[in-house]
Scaffold this active site. Structure first.
Site, PDB file in Angstrom:
ATOM      1  CB  SER A   1      36.055  45.975  31.799  1.00 29.50           C
ATOM      2  OG  SER A   1      35.918  45.334  33.040  1.00 29.50           O
TER       3      SER A   1
ATOM      4  CE1 TYR B   1      33.086  48.408  34.485  1.00 26.30           C
ATOM      5  CE2 TYR B   1      33.303  50.621  33.596  1.00 26.30           C
ATOM      6  CZ  TYR B   1      33.851  49.385  33.882  1.00 26.30           C
ATOM      7  OH  TYR B   1      35.156  49.117  33.549  1.00 26.30           O
TER       8      TYR B   1
ATOM      9  CE  LYS C   1      34.683  50.368  30.085  1.00 23.05           C
ATOM     10  NZ  LYS C   1      35.460  51.407  29.380  1.00 23.05           N
TER      11      LYS C   1
HETATM   12  C1  WQD Z   1      37.684  43.323  44.016  1.00 16.97           C
HETATM   13  C2  WQD Z   1      37.296  42.312  45.090  1.00 16.97           C
HETATM   14  C3  WQD Z   1      35.137  42.732  46.082  1.00 16.97           C
HETATM   15  C4  WQD Z   1      36.210  46.482  48.026  1.00 16.97           C
HETATM   16  C5  WQD Z   1      35.539  46.357  39.230  1.00 16.97           C
HETATM   17  C6  WQD Z   1      34.981  46.495  37.842  1.00 16.97           C
HETATM   18  C7  WQD Z   1      36.084  46.288  36.827  1.00 16.97           C
HETATM   19  C8  WQD Z   1      37.177  47.272  37.111  1.00 16.97           C
HETATM   20  C9  WQD Z   1      37.719  47.040  38.513  1.00 16.97           C
HETATM   21  C10 WQD Z   1      37.115  49.442  36.093  1.00 16.97           C
HETATM   22  C11 WQD Z   1      35.822  41.892  44.999  1.00 16.97           C
HETATM   23  C12 WQD Z   1      36.256  42.868  47.105  1.00 16.97           C
HETATM   24  C13 WQD Z   1      36.260  45.321  47.264  1.00 16.97           C
HETATM   25  C14 WQD Z   1      36.065  46.407  49.431  1.00 16.97           C
HETATM   26  C15 WQD Z   1      36.027  44.011  49.265  1.00 16.97           C
HETATM   27  N1  WQD Z   1      36.682  48.598  36.998  1.00 16.97           N
HETATM   28  N2  WQD Z   1      36.171  44.113  47.893  1.00 16.97           N
HETATM   29  N3  WQD Z   1      35.980  45.162  50.002  1.00 16.97           N
HETATM   30  O1  WQD Z   1      34.546  44.568  41.485  1.00 16.97           O
HETATM   31  O2  WQD Z   1      36.424  42.988  40.751  1.00 16.97           O
HETATM   32  O3  WQD Z   1      35.981  45.040  39.420  1.00 16.97           O
HETATM   33  O4  WQD Z   1      36.620  47.243  39.429  1.00 16.97           O
HETATM   34  O5  WQD Z   1      37.925  49.319  35.238  1.00 16.97           O
HETATM   35  O6  WQD Z   1      35.586  46.506  35.538  1.00 16.97           O
HETATM   36  O7  WQD Z   1      34.020  45.488  37.635  1.00 16.97           O
HETATM   37  O8  WQD Z   1      36.980  45.245  41.686  1.00 16.97           O
HETATM   38  O9  WQD Z   1      38.329  46.217  43.510  1.00 16.97           O
HETATM   39  O10 WQD Z   1      35.820  46.624  43.493  1.00 16.97           O
HETATM   40  O11 WQD Z   1      36.709  44.366  44.060  1.00 16.97           O
HETATM   41  O12 WQD Z   1      35.948  42.907  49.807  1.00 16.97           O
HETATM   42  O13 WQD Z   1      36.015  47.434  50.171  1.00 16.97           O
HETATM   43  O14 WQD Z   1      37.452  42.918  46.366  1.00 16.97           O
HETATM   44  O15 WQD Z   1      34.017  42.072  46.644  1.00 16.97           O
HETATM   45  O16 WQD Z   1      35.731  40.523  45.363  1.00 16.97           O
HETATM   46  P1  WQD Z   1      35.891  44.373  40.897  1.00 16.97           P
HETATM   47  P2  WQD Z   1      36.963  45.714  43.221  1.00 16.97           P
END
Ligand code: WQD
Length: 337
Positions: free
Chosen positions: A125, A150, A154
């Site tokens: 990741s 997490y 990785k």
């Molecule tokens: C994306 C953006 C949030 C939810 C993580 C892991 C990565 C992979 C994908 C597994 C961010 C914003 C989110 C919400 C929001 N995991 N957000 N409101 O954190 O980039 O990555 O998930 O494979 O390894 O690190 O993904 O989709 O959680 O967030 O504003 O209800 O959306 O702050 O900027 P992230 P995400």
């Protein structure tokens, strides 16, 4: 050519099984069904016309994994997806993550280490980069101290593989995913988040369907064009196709390095507000949202430099953000019927 796909009924795993079967590979799926359901097998069969061989197996059980590899000594390649992947949960329950994401990896590698040759693809990741200094992120960007257990699993997983390939006949490819989203265009398989979705896109599609009242946007005070955080959202089918190409590269074994690393993204960054507005365009729905405080551990920006995957793997993401969101929306509507 039997290929083992661990976690093969999961979100990315199931889409990869579809692409492997489309390419004529004989696939054996193991999954402990802790974060998916057997119905995914039917979805794979509807799409490809073939139901993959399946065994329920918890890779944390060392004896069971050893027995599994004794019974299946004709496995030539492994794509290892099986892992827990919720960042927040990993902070609350780190040992669950170290047991599931590290012990299981060790036991699978032990199943391969005595083979004359073995190809191993690891689901890594972009989280290993933390907040990278320079955008777009290249594979040689420094690995920062993990922001969560997490992310640490990785990083540790990659290091374990690097050590093991030096003293075994395993050749490995580490695939660092950016943000996988969307669903197969058939809407026969897709993301099945259990409980309240942690990730942005499933939360958006559930809100679009009225299952959630509104989306909380975690911060609009980031140093980005519109103040919301930027990520590289890649269609899960594009991601799946990259795994098949990577496996074929390993199986062809032409003077390969023992381990190679590739960033898998689109190369384009999109902000949370851009994702919201694109969803509104594809769905025709107004998405209710409110700006709230930043989420602990979130980074400002991450999007991939995809030159290496484009030139060395010969792979490039094809779907746009709009297409990926449209597929996610189609899937969400179908599973809630
Ligand atoms: C994306 C953006 C949030 C939810 C993580 C892991 C990565 C992979 C994908 C597994 C961010 C914003 C989110 C919400 C929001 N995991 N957000 N409101 O954190 O980039 O990555 O998930 O494979 O390894 O690190 O993904 O989709 O959680 O967030 O504003 O209800 O959306 O702050 O900027 P992230 P995400």
């Amino acid at each position: 050519m039997k290929v083992l796909v661990t976690g093969g009924l999961g979100f990315i795993g199931s889409h990869t099984v579809v692409e492997l079967q489309n390419e004529g590979f004989e696939v054996l799926v193991v999954d402990n069904l802790s974060n998916t359901s057997l119905s995914v097998l039917e979805g794979i069969e509807v799409i490809t016309g073939k139901i993959p061989a399946f065994e329920k197996l918890d890779l944390r059980d060392k004896d069971k994994v050893q027995d599994f590899f004794k019974r299946h000594n004709d496995i030539s390649g492994v794509i290892h997806f099986a892992a827990s992947k919720a960042v927040g949960e990993s902070v609350e329950n780190p040992l669950l993550y170290y047991e599931n994401n590290i012990n299981a990896l060790v036991y699978v590698l032990q199943g391969l280490e005595k083979k004359n040759e073995a190809s191993f693809i690891f689901s890594s990741s972009c989280t290993v980069y933390g907040q990278a200094e320079k955008m777009p992120i290249t594979e040689d960007a420094s690995i920062q101290t993990a922001m969560s257990p997490y992310g640490n699993t990785k990083q540790i997983g990659e290091e374990i593989i690097i050590d093991v390939v030096k003293v075994s006949n395993i050749n490995a490819i580490l695939l660092r995913y950016f943000n996988p989203i969307g669903a197969h265009p058939s809407a026969e398989i897709g993301e099945l988040p259990i409980g309240v979705p942690q990730n942005l896109v499933p939360f958006i599609t559930q809100t679009g369907l009225g299952l959630r009242t509104e989306l909380s946007v975690y911060g609009d005070d980031y140093p980005t064009p519109d103040g919301t955080a930027v990520r590289d959202y890649i269609h899960v089918v594009d991601l799946a196709k990259a795994h098949v190409i990577a496996l074929q590269r390993l199986l062809n074994k032409k003077n390969l390095a023992k381990v190679e690393t590739f960033n898998l993204g689109t190369g384009t960054g999109s902000s949370v507000l851009e994702v919201i507005h694109t969803f509104e365009k594809v769905s025709g729905k107004k998405l209710p949202y409110k700006i709230v405080d930043r989420r602990e551990g979130d980074i400002t920006s991450a999007y991939a430099n995809t030159d290496k995957a484009n030139t060395v793997l010969g792979w490039k993401a094809k779907s746009t953000l709009e297409q990926a969101l449209a597929s996610a929306w189609k899937w969400e509507q179908k599973i809630r019927k």
